[in-house]
Design a protein around this motif. Structure first.
Motif, PDB file in Angstrom:
ATOM      1  N   CYS A 562      37.396  40.729  37.160  1.00 34.51           N
ATOM      2  CA  CYS A 562      36.443  40.282  38.674  1.00 34.51           C
ATOM      3  C   CYS A 562      35.340  41.305  38.118  1.00 34.51           C
ATOM      4  O   CYS A 562      36.396  42.700  38.467  1.00 34.51           O
ATOM      5  CB  CYS A 562      37.879  39.783  39.462  1.00 34.51           C
ATOM      6  SG  CYS A 562      38.033  41.250  40.880  1.00 34.51           S
ATOM      7  N   PRO A 563      34.931  41.113  39.272  1.00 35.14           N
ATOM      8  CA  PRO A 563      33.407  42.267  39.137  1.00 35.14           C
ATOM      9  C   PRO A 563      34.358  42.380  40.803  1.00 35.14           C
ATOM     10  O   PRO A 563      32.918  44.424  40.939  1.00 35.14           O
ATOM     11  CB  PRO A 563      31.989  41.840  39.449  1.00 35.14           C
ATOM     12  CG  PRO A 563      32.556  40.530  40.245  1.00 35.14           C
ATOM     13  CD  PRO A 563      33.727  39.972  39.097  1.00 35.14           C
ATOM     14  N   SER A 564      34.793  42.695  41.206  1.00 31.07           N
ATOM     15  CA  SER A 564      35.338  43.371  42.980  1.00 31.07           C
ATOM     16  C   SER A 564      34.427  42.210  44.025  1.00 31.07           C
ATOM     17  O   SER A 564      32.966  42.002  43.595  1.00 31.07           O
ATOM     18  CB  SER A 564      36.056  44.989  42.554  1.00 31.07           C
ATOM     19  OG  SER A 564      34.823  44.663  43.091  1.00 31.07           O
ATOM     20  N   CYS A 565      34.986  42.908  45.015  1.00 27.97           N
ATOM     21  CA  CYS A 565      34.054  41.876  45.722  1.00 27.97           C
ATOM     22  C   CYS A 565      34.600  42.412  47.136  1.00 27.97           C
ATOM     23  O   CYS A 565      35.734  43.602  47.511  1.00 27.97           O
ATOM     24  CB  CYS A 565      33.889  41.040  46.072  1.00 27.97           C
ATOM     25  SG  CYS A 565      35.022  39.570  46.693  1.00 27.97           S
ATOM     26  N   ARG A 567      36.887  41.309  48.835  1.00 27.51           N
ATOM     27  CA  ARG A 567      38.087  41.414  48.886  1.00 27.51           C
ATOM     28  C   ARG A 567      39.157  41.926  48.079  1.00 27.51           C
ATOM     29  O   ARG A 567      40.283  42.166  48.175  1.00 27.51           O
ATOM     30  CB  ARG A 567      38.773  39.285  48.472  1.00 27.51           C
ATOM     31  CG  ARG A 567      37.809  38.707  49.484  1.00 27.51           C
ATOM     32  CD  ARG A 567      38.003  37.091  48.710  1.00 27.51           C
ATOM     33  NE  ARG A 567      37.023  36.143  49.499  1.00 27.51           N
ATOM     34  CZ  ARG A 567      38.431  35.862  50.220  1.00 27.51           C
ATOM     35  NH1 ARG A 567      39.110  35.634  50.732  1.00 27.51           N
ATOM     36  NH2 ARG A 567      37.406  34.037  50.711  1.00 27.51           N
ATOM     37  N   THR A 568      38.482  42.707  47.217  1.00 22.11           N
ATOM     38  CA  THR A 568      39.434  43.532  46.458  1.00 22.11           C
ATOM     39  C   THR A 568      40.380  44.261  46.572  1.00 22.11           C
ATOM     40  O   THR A 568      40.048  44.720  48.176  1.00 22.11           O
ATOM     41  CB  THR A 568      38.269  43.928  45.452  1.00 22.11           C
ATOM     42  OG1 THR A 568      37.686  43.669  45.092  1.00 22.11           O
ATOM     43  CG2 THR A 568      39.263  44.812  44.621  1.00 22.11           C
ATOM     44  N   MET A 594      42.608  40.432  38.547  1.00 24.65           N
ATOM     45  CA  MET A 594      41.662  40.096  39.363  1.00 24.65           C
ATOM     46  C   MET A 594      41.785  40.808  40.887  1.00 24.65           C
ATOM     47  O   MET A 594      43.080  40.826  40.744  1.00 24.65           O
ATOM     48  CB  MET A 594      42.248  38.413  39.666  1.00 24.65           C
ATOM     49  CG  MET A 594      42.121  37.964  38.567  1.00 24.65           C
ATOM     50  SD  MET A 594      40.167  37.835  37.761  1.00 24.65           S
ATOM     51  CE  MET A 594      39.854  36.659  38.198  1.00 24.65           C
ATOM     52  N   GLY A 595      40.871  40.896  41.955  1.00 17.97           N
ATOM     53  CA  GLY A 595      41.382  41.655  43.553  1.00 17.97           C
ATOM     54  C   GLY A 595      41.540  41.088  43.566  1.00 17.97           C
ATOM     55  O   GLY A 595      42.320  42.394  44.993  1.00 17.97           O
ATOM     56  N   CYS A 596      41.797  39.974  44.112  1.00 17.42           N
ATOM     57  CA  CYS A 596      42.851  39.200  45.237  1.00 17.42           C
ATOM     58  C   CYS A 596      43.576  37.831  44.631  1.00 17.42           C
ATOM     59  O   CYS A 596      43.253  37.380  43.936  1.00 17.42           O
ATOM     60  CB  CYS A 596      41.826  39.455  46.034  1.00 17.42           C
ATOM     61  SG  CYS A 596      41.090  37.341  45.851  1.00 17.42           S
ATOM     62  N   ASN A 599      41.060  33.823  45.408  1.00 16.42           N
ATOM     63  CA  ASN A 599      40.442  33.559  44.208  1.00 16.42           C
ATOM     64  C   ASN A 599      40.789  33.906  43.188  1.00 16.42           C
ATOM     65  O   ASN A 599      40.571  33.355  42.150  1.00 16.42           O
ATOM     66  CB  ASN A 599      38.887  34.201  44.397  1.00 16.42           C
ATOM     67  CG  ASN A 599      38.461  33.655  45.368  1.00 16.42           C
ATOM     68  OD1 ASN A 599      38.321  32.049  46.232  1.00 16.42           O
ATOM     69  ND2 ASN A 599      36.813  33.882  45.494  1.00 16.42           N
ATOM     70  N   GLY A 600      41.706  35.349  42.872  1.00 23.59           N
ATOM     71  CA  GLY A 600      41.828  35.264  41.754  1.00 23.59           C
ATOM     72  C   GLY A 600      42.896  34.276  40.899  1.00 23.59           C
ATOM     73  O   GLY A 600      42.288  34.391  39.408  1.00 23.59           O
TER      74      GLY A 600
END
Ligand code: SF4
Length: 659
Positions: A562-565, A567-568, A594-596, A599-600
């Motif tokens: 994931c691009p991260s956000c 929530r990461t 996946m950062g979280c 959603n991951g």
């Protein structure tokens, strides 16, 4: 309109409604807008403002910020005020998953909200439930009740909305009825769209993202058809490939998915999702969009026949017969262009996947080893690895001693000349799909000869500005006339930078490969300045990256990160690099990072294994969609992932190749 695009033979933008996002107009032939998303914690106002400014300065026309709960949604006001105070009026977009309350706050503050129809009302439990029609309608009513307040707020405040479907996060309800399919993605958005229209709200943009470019492209095409059929108008489209990863692979995957649609005039705004700082996404977006600025529609004749329209959206592979390792059931081959070299040495082969081991006097052949080298008239005076073959201009081929490994290439005239000697087993025939205009294939002597020649492989290129469309038209003509000779795509680039060349190759060959056209790719570089040339190693890697991203030839591990956000839960770039370093020899294995955990797991769609942040310093490991190890301390999580790969028999020990 009978098909998903205005034309399949020339560049024409798809007509869409116009949407107003603050002062920015989107759709309705406005320029293709570039956007990105911040990766900072939304509660950290200054960090988010600073990062937004870096993105805006780089060229972002919209900046998206995650709002996972009410408090982040409220903080969007501080972020917006600070940006405005500093003179930046770029519209902001709130990214919402699971939290209608946050959406309703954000819609009063920022210019646009993004909702995910897969999780706006529904909670994902990965359950398969049988719905009767009545149950299903009841569910739609539940969505209507929860979604309508947001629509009303958006109407009142002039806020735009993106209904953004993701392949990986379809609701259990949609999955139960439509499965994990492009049509399920479309229906997921259409349910929300119908509700919005019933409230006379039209300030909407749509997206159909997936980490698999083929699924993504199919979903957008289907969505356009559905909108035209049911609504008689089309909303602007936001294009993106989710979890594309980083570096070269992330850029290739994004360029293929986004570029395939833009080539057909589809798409009004784009985001390239990379596991890198968001400002690095912007130059990639610019390079992609630049291709369509001021493009001339160089006319390529239409084919007046309905199957042409059908073929344009087909998903099967063009049928072709086999010649040596080309066509039939073989994976697409890669041809490396060594024609500019005056001398070819064993060292040159290292750039294209072969390494000579002097001790054993053997070649080590990598998974990304090219299949043919095009040497024009330069002789090769050493023994080649067993799997590598040579293509020569026909005169050099006539002089070559080893005709088992060496094959001629002809232009149209040379091929048609029966006085010129041909190979008994394999002949390449170069064809510019535009230079001569289009011959009528069914009456054309050249194509009659090709059709009956079980040794002829076509090398298709185009000098037309709409090169992809003219080669596609040729593929369709071949199919219509039952000409089943294998055909390889030549892609010529003379772009100014390596990044532009990468995008050029990815778009022009990827768009054809995704539709099942092409038995190989042959990327060529024409600029004279050596400094601008991508280099053989990079070119080879791009070629295999394109085949991997189109899933036509798997030669390496696939990373879905994931691009991260905001929530990461861990450093995604560092972790992705760490995982890549120890797993990049696992050909064909798909690993999601996946950062979280919110959603991951939903977003990682078709990954075989998942490494997902589940709390500060804690990682949860997945096999498919099943949790295998929970709350693993981050410092041992990569080792635990390797253990999981071993337990699942997906691990092989890396082979050290001698240089
Ligand atoms: S999966 Fe990654 S990008 Fe998506 S919400 Fe979680 S941390 Fe953010």
């Amino acid at each position: 309109m009978e098909l998903y695009a205005e034309s399949l033979t020339e560049y024409k933008r798809l007509a869409t409604l116009e949407v107003k996002v603050g002062d920015l107009l989107l759709g309705n032939f406005n320029p293709i807008r570039i956007q990105t998303m911040t990766t900072t914690d939304t509660m950290n106002t200054m960090a988010t403002v600073e990062q937004s400014i870096r993105c805006i300065e780089a060229g972002a026309e919209l900046v998206r910020i995650t709002a996972p709960s009410k408090k982040e949604a409220e903080n969007l006001l501080n972020i917006k005020n600070e940006l405005r105070k500093r003179g930046y009026s770029t519209p902001l977009v709130a990214d919402i998953h699971f939290t209608p309350n946050a959406a309703e706050i954000a819609a009063r503050i920022v210019e646009k909200v993004r909702v995910n129809p897969g999780n706006y009302v529904d909670k994902k439990k990965f359950e398969l439930i049988e719905y009767s029609d009545a149950d299903y309608l009841e569910e739609i009513e539940r969505i209507r009740n929860r979604f309508t307040p947001l629509v009303k707020i958006c109407k009142e405040y002039g806020t735009a909305m993106r209904i953004g479907t993701n392949h990986g996060s379809l609701s259990d309800r949609i999955m139960s009825r439509y499965g994990d399919t492009p049509i399920g993605m479309v229906e997921s958005a259409m349910e929300f769209l119908r509700i919005a229209e019933s409230e006379n709200y039209y300030n909407i943009v749509l997206s159909m993202k997936s980490s698999n470019p083929q699924v993504m492209v199919q979903a957008y095409r289907l969505l356009i058809e559905n909108m035209h059929d049911e609504l008689k108008h089309c909303y602007p489209l936001h294009l993106g490939v989710t979890e594309a990863g980083d570096g070269e692979d992330g850029r290739i995957k994004s360029a293929i998915g986004i570029g395939t649609l833009l080539e057909d005039g589809i798409g009004d705004t784009i985001r390239v999702s990379l596991t890198e700082d968001p400002e690095f996404e912007i130059p990639v977006c610019r390079d992609i969009v630049k291709r369509y600025t001021g493009i001339k529609s160089t006319h390529i004749p239409e084919i007046n026949n309905s199957s042409f329209f059908f073929l344009g959206k087909k998903t099967g592979t063009r049928s072709s017969f086999e010649i040596q390792n080309i066509g039939g059931k073989h994976v697409p081959v890669v041809i490396t262009d060594f024609s500019k070299k005056n001398k070819i040495t064993p060292r040159d082969l290292e750039d294209i996947g072969y390494a000579y081991d002097a001790i054993s006097d053997k070649w080590n052949i990598g998974d990304m080893a090219a299949d043919y080298i095009f040497c024009a008239h330069t002789p090769v005076d050493f023994a080649l690895p067993g799997t590598l073959k040579i293509i020569h201009d026909y005169k050099a081929w006539q002089a070559a001693s080893d005709k088992e490994k060496c094959f001629p290439v002809f232009d149209e005239k040379q091929y048609a000349d029966d006085t010129i000697q041909k190979s008994q087993s394999l002949n390449f025939v170069m064809l510019d799909c535009y230079s001569e205009g289009y011959p009528s294939l069914d009456e054309n002597i050249f194509f009659k000869k090709i059709q009956s020649d079980s040794t002829a492989v076509l090398l298709l290129s185009s000098t037309n500005q709409n090169a992809m469309q003219s080669i596609r038209r040729m593929f369709i003509e071949l199919e219509e006339n039952d000409i089943e000779n294998p055909a390889i795509i030549i892609c010529n680039s003379n772009d100014d930078t390596m990044d532009e060349s990468l995008i050029h190759y990815a778009v022009e060959t990827g768009a054809l490969l995704l539709d099942g056209f092409g038995n190989g790719i042959f990327p060529r570089y024409h600029a004279n300045e050596i400094s601008k040339q991508p280099g053989y190693k990079l070119l080879n890697s791009i070629a295999f990256g394109i085949l991997q991203a189109t899933r036509t030839r798997i030669s390496k591990t696939e990373y879905i990160s994931c691009p991260s956000c905001g929530r990461t839960l861990f450093d995604l770039q560092e972790t992705t690099a760490k995982i890549r370093a120890v797993t990049n020899h696992l050909k064909g294995v798909k690993i999601a990072i996946m950062g979280c955990i919110v959603n991951g797991p939903g977003e990682m769609a078709d990954a075989d294994f998942g490494y997902v942040g589940s709390g500060p310093g804690k990682i949860t490991l997945y096999k498919g969609k099943e949790v295998i190890k929970r709350s693993v301390p981050e410092d041992i999580a990569v080792d635990e992932l390797i253990n999981l790969l071993k337990e699942s028999e997906a691990w092989v020990e890396p082979v050290l190749i001698n240089a």
